[in-house]
Design a protein around this motif. Structure first.
Motif, PDB file in Angstrom:
ATOM      1  N   ARG A 153       0.827  -1.197   0.000  1.00  0.00           N
ATOM      2  CA  ARG A 153       0.000   0.000   0.000  1.00  0.00           C
ATOM      3  C   ARG A 153       0.861   1.246   0.000  1.00  0.00           C
ATOM      4  N   ASN A 154       1.885   1.275   0.837  1.00  0.00           N
ATOM      5  CA  ASN A 154       2.701   2.483   0.957  1.00  0.00           C
ATOM      6  C   ASN A 154       3.443   2.825  -0.328  1.00  0.00           C
ATOM      7  N   GLU A 155       3.815   1.803  -1.088  1.00  0.00           N
ATOM      8  CA  GLU A 155       4.535   2.027  -2.342  1.00  0.00           C
ATOM      9  C   GLU A 155       3.770   2.984  -3.251  1.00  0.00           C
ATOM     10  N   TYR A 156       2.480   2.909  -3.255  1.00  0.00           N
ATOM     11  CA  TYR A 156       1.651   3.741  -4.115  1.00  0.00           C
ATOM     12  C   TYR A 156       1.081   4.956  -3.404  1.00  0.00           C
ATOM     13  N   VAL A 157       0.641   4.778  -2.171  1.00  0.00           N
ATOM     14  CA  VAL A 157       0.007   5.861  -1.423  1.00  0.00           C
ATOM     15  C   VAL A 157       1.003   6.966  -1.126  1.00  0.00           C
ATOM     16  N   GLU A 158       2.159   6.616  -0.592  1.00  0.00           N
ATOM     17  CA  GLU A 158       3.156   7.623  -0.229  1.00  0.00           C
ATOM     18  C   GLU A 158       3.694   8.359  -1.446  1.00  0.00           C
ATOM     19  N   ALA A 159       3.697   7.701  -2.588  1.00  0.00           N
ATOM     20  CA  ALA A 159       4.160   8.343  -3.825  1.00  0.00           C
ATOM     21  C   ALA A 159       3.065   9.202  -4.450  1.00  0.00           C
ATOM     22  N   GLY A 160       1.862   9.202  -3.854  1.00  0.00           N
ATOM     23  CA  GLY A 160       0.766  10.015  -4.371  1.00  0.00           C
ATOM     24  C   GLY A 160       0.153   9.451  -5.639  1.00  0.00           C
ATOM     25  N   LYS A 161       0.359   8.168  -5.886  1.00  0.00           N
ATOM     26  CA  LYS A 161      -0.159   7.548  -7.108  1.00  0.00           C
ATOM     27  C   LYS A 161      -1.575   7.024  -6.954  1.00  0.00           C
ATOM     28  N   VAL A 162      -1.943   6.606  -5.744  1.00  0.00           N
ATOM     29  CA  VAL A 162      -3.285   6.088  -5.510  1.00  0.00           C
ATOM     30  C   VAL A 162      -3.835   6.629  -4.194  1.00  0.00           C
ATOM     31  N   LYS A 163      -5.138   6.566  -4.098  1.00  0.00           N
ATOM     32  CA  LYS A 163      -5.823   6.935  -2.873  1.00  0.00           C
ATOM     33  C   LYS A 163      -6.386   5.646  -2.281  1.00  0.00           C
ATOM     34  N   PHE A 164      -6.076   5.383  -1.036  1.00  0.00           N
ATOM     35  CA  PHE A 164      -6.565   4.193  -0.349  1.00  0.00           C
ATOM     36  C   PHE A 164      -7.709   4.617   0.558  1.00  0.00           C
ATOM     37  N   VAL A 165      -8.861   3.997   0.374  1.00  0.00           N
ATOM     38  CA  VAL A 165     -10.046   4.296   1.179  1.00  0.00           C
ATOM     39  C   VAL A 165     -10.495   3.013   1.850  1.00  0.00           C
ATOM     40  N   TYR A 166     -10.688   3.085   3.138  1.00  0.00           N
ATOM     41  CA  TYR A 166     -11.173   1.940   3.907  1.00  0.00           C
ATOM     42  C   TYR A 166     -12.622   2.190   4.281  1.00  0.00           C
ATOM     43  N   ARG A 167     -13.463   1.177   4.088  1.00  0.00           N
ATOM     44  CA  ARG A 167     -14.858   1.269   4.514  1.00  0.00           C
ATOM     45  C   ARG A 167     -15.182   0.077   5.413  1.00  0.00           C
ATOM     46  N   ASP A 168     -15.955   0.358   6.440  1.00  0.00           N
ATOM     47  CA  ASP A 168     -16.414  -0.695   7.332  1.00  0.00           C
ATOM     48  C   ASP A 168     -17.461  -1.549   6.621  1.00  0.00           C
ATOM     49  N   PHE A 169     -17.397  -2.845   6.850  1.00  0.00           N
ATOM     50  CA  PHE A 169     -18.406  -3.761   6.321  1.00  0.00           C
ATOM     51  C   PHE A 169     -18.599  -4.876   7.343  1.00  0.00           C
ATOM     52  N   PRO A 170     -19.214  -4.523   8.477  1.00  0.00           N
ATOM     53  CA  PRO A 170     -19.351  -5.499   9.561  1.00  0.00           C
ATOM     54  C   PRO A 170     -20.308  -6.637   9.204  1.00  0.00           C
ATOM     55  N   LEU A 171     -19.813  -7.842   9.338  1.00  0.00           N
ATOM     56  CA  LEU A 171     -20.615  -9.028   9.046  1.00  0.00           C
ATOM     57  C   LEU A 171     -21.188  -9.574  10.343  1.00  0.00           C
ATOM     58  N   THR A 172     -22.317  -9.013  10.729  1.00  0.00           N
ATOM     59  CA  THR A 172     -22.913  -9.364  12.022  1.00  0.00           C
ATOM     60  C   THR A 172     -23.423 -10.800  12.063  1.00  0.00           C
ATOM     61  N   GLN A 173     -23.664 -11.408  10.910  1.00  0.00           N
ATOM     62  CA  GLN A 173     -24.098 -12.799  10.913  1.00  0.00           C
ATOM     63  C   GLN A 173     -22.948 -13.729  11.295  1.00  0.00           C
ATOM     64  N   ILE A 174     -21.712 -13.250  11.181  1.00  0.00           N
ATOM     65  CA  ILE A 174     -20.538 -14.039  11.575  1.00  0.00           C
ATOM     66  C   ILE A 174     -20.076 -13.660  12.977  1.00  0.00           C
ATOM     67  N   HIS A 175     -20.022 -12.360  13.248  1.00  0.00           N
ATOM     68  CA  HIS A 175     -19.588 -11.843  14.554  1.00  0.00           C
ATOM     69  C   HIS A 175     -20.686 -10.935  15.097  1.00  0.00           C
ATOM     70  N   ARG A 176     -21.317 -11.331  16.177  1.00  0.00           N
ATOM     71  CA  ARG A 176     -22.433 -10.526  16.691  1.00  0.00           C
ATOM     72  C   ARG A 176     -22.001  -9.148  17.169  1.00  0.00           C
ATOM     73  N   PHE A 177     -20.716  -8.961  17.463  1.00  0.00           N
ATOM     74  CA  PHE A 177     -20.228  -7.650  17.901  1.00  0.00           C
ATOM     75  C   PHE A 177     -19.496  -6.906  16.780  1.00  0.00           C
ATOM     76  N   ALA A 178     -19.648  -7.352  15.544  1.00  0.00           N
ATOM     77  CA  ALA A 178     -18.919  -6.754  14.422  1.00  0.00           C
ATOM     78  C   ALA A 178     -19.245  -5.274  14.242  1.00  0.00           C
ATOM     79  N   GLU A 179     -20.506  -4.916  14.370  1.00  0.00           N
ATOM     80  CA  GLU A 179     -20.866  -3.515  14.187  1.00  0.00           C
ATOM     81  C   GLU A 179     -20.259  -2.652  15.292  1.00  0.00           C
TER      82      GLU A 179
END
Length: 135
Positions: free
Chosen positions: A1-27
Motif C-alpha cells: 500500500r505504501n509504495e503507491y500511497v506515499e508516492a501520491g499515485k493512488v488513494k486508499f479508502v477503507y470502509r467498514d463492512f461489519p458481518l454481524t451474521q458471523i460476529h455478533r459484535f462486528a458492528e
C-alpha cells in the motif's frame, strides 16, 4: 500500500463492512475503530481487532474497551464515544456503500471499480494498479 500511497499515485479508502451474521459484535467493533480514529489510532485499533477476532467476538464491548486502554487511548472519551453509538451512522453508511458496490463479504477490494475478492497476494494488486496507472 505504501509504495503507491506515499508516492501520491493512488488513494486508499477503507470502509467498514461489519458481518454481524458471523460476529455478533462486528458492528460495535467497527464503531470502536471509528472512535479510535477520532484519537488518531484507527489503524492500530483496526489491527488489534483483526489479530484478536476470536477474543472480542466472544467477549464483546468490554474487550473492545480493553483494547482502547492497551493502545493508550483516552478511555473516558473512547468509552463515551462507543457507548453513545455516535459512530453507528458512519458505519451504516460505509456498509450501505459497500452493498451498492456489490460487496457481500470481506475482504473485498475495489481497484478503479474492479473487484478483488478474498485475501490475495500483493502481486495481484500490483498488477491491477500498475495496469490502471498506465491508462
Amino acid at each position: 500500500r505504501n509504495e503507491y500511497v506515499e508516492a501520491g499515485k493512488v488513494k486508499f479508502v477503507y470502509r467498514d463492512f461489519p458481518l454481524t451474521q458471523i460476529h455478533r459484535f462486528a458492528e460495535k467493533a467497527s464503531e470502536a475503530a471509528q472512535c479510535a480514529r477520532d484519537q488518531g489510532k484507527f489503524w492500530e485499533y483496526h489491527n488489534r481487532l483483526y489479530q484478536n477476532q476470536n477474543e472480542w467476538s466472544q467477549l464483546g464491548i468490554g474487550k473492545l474497551k480493553d483494547y482502547a486502554f492497551q493502545l493508550g487511548l483516552n478511555t473516558t472519551a473512547f468509552n463515551a464515544c462507543l457507548d453513545s453509538g455516535v459512530m453507528k451512522s458512519a458505519v451504516d453508511k460505509h456498509f450501505d456503500e459497500g452493498r451498492k458496490d456489490g460487496i457481500s463479504g470481506t475482504p473485498t477490494f475495489l481497484v478503479n471499480g474492479k473487484k478483488v475478492v478474498g485475501a490475495q497476494p500483493f502481486s495481484v494488486f500490483k498488477q491491477m494498479i500498475d495496469s490502471e496507472l498506465i491508462k
